[in-house]
Write a protein that holds these residues in place. Structure first.
Motif, PDB file in Angstrom:
ATOM      1  N   ALA A   1       0.831  -1.204   0.000  1.00 27.02           N
ATOM      2  CA  ALA A   1       0.000   0.000   0.000  1.00 27.02           C
ATOM      3  C   ALA A   1       0.867   1.257   0.000  1.00 27.02           C
TER       4      ALA A   1
ATOM      5  N   LEU B   1      -8.181   0.843  -2.106  1.00 31.11           N
ATOM      6  CA  LEU B   1      -7.898  -0.353  -1.307  1.00 31.11           C
ATOM      7  C   LEU B   1      -8.965  -0.646  -0.257  1.00 31.11           C
TER       8      LEU B   1
ATOM      9  N   LEU C   1      -3.618   4.699   6.191  1.00 30.76           N
ATOM     10  CA  LEU C   1      -2.613   4.681   5.134  1.00 30.76           C
ATOM     11  C   LEU C   1      -1.658   5.861   5.279  1.00 30.76           C
TER      12      LEU C   1
END
Length: 107
Positions: A19, A37, A44
């Motif tokens: 990621a 995602l 994130l």
């Protein structure tokens, strides 16, 4: 009004690395990648900030998966050291017992 609390999801170190790579290598916004995602933008963002902080301090890039493997190997090493210490003590015990038996037989 009652709302159901969402259960906390655990992400593998490999997933986190991938990621972060999507954000860092492609230059896309954290919000865009997080939405794609299906993860929280703030989550994130923390992963990306931690990655950048590690790289700014001059540390060699250690991925989350490498960090997890390092922890596993340290635990395994500690277990092996304990096993070795036990076997060493056991061999000393049995060596003494064998020598005591040999002394008694020779008399």
């Amino acid at each position: 009004m009652f709302t159901m609390a969402r259960s906390r999801r655990d992400f593998t170190p490999e997933y986190k690395d991938e990621a972060v790579k999507l954000v860092v290598t492609t230059g896309r916004a954290v919000a865009t990648v997080a939405r794609e995602l299906g993860i929280n933008e703030a989550t994130l963002g923390r992963w990306v900030m931690a990655f950048k902080a590690r790289n700014e301090t001059g540390q060699a890039e250690v991925t989350e998966s490498e960090r997890a493997e390092l922890l596993r190997l340290r635990k395994e090493n500690a277990d092996l050291k304990m096993d070795r210490a036990f076997l060493k003590k056991a061999s000393i015990f049995f060596a003494r017992e064998a020598s005591d038996t040999n002394v008694l037989r020779s008399n």
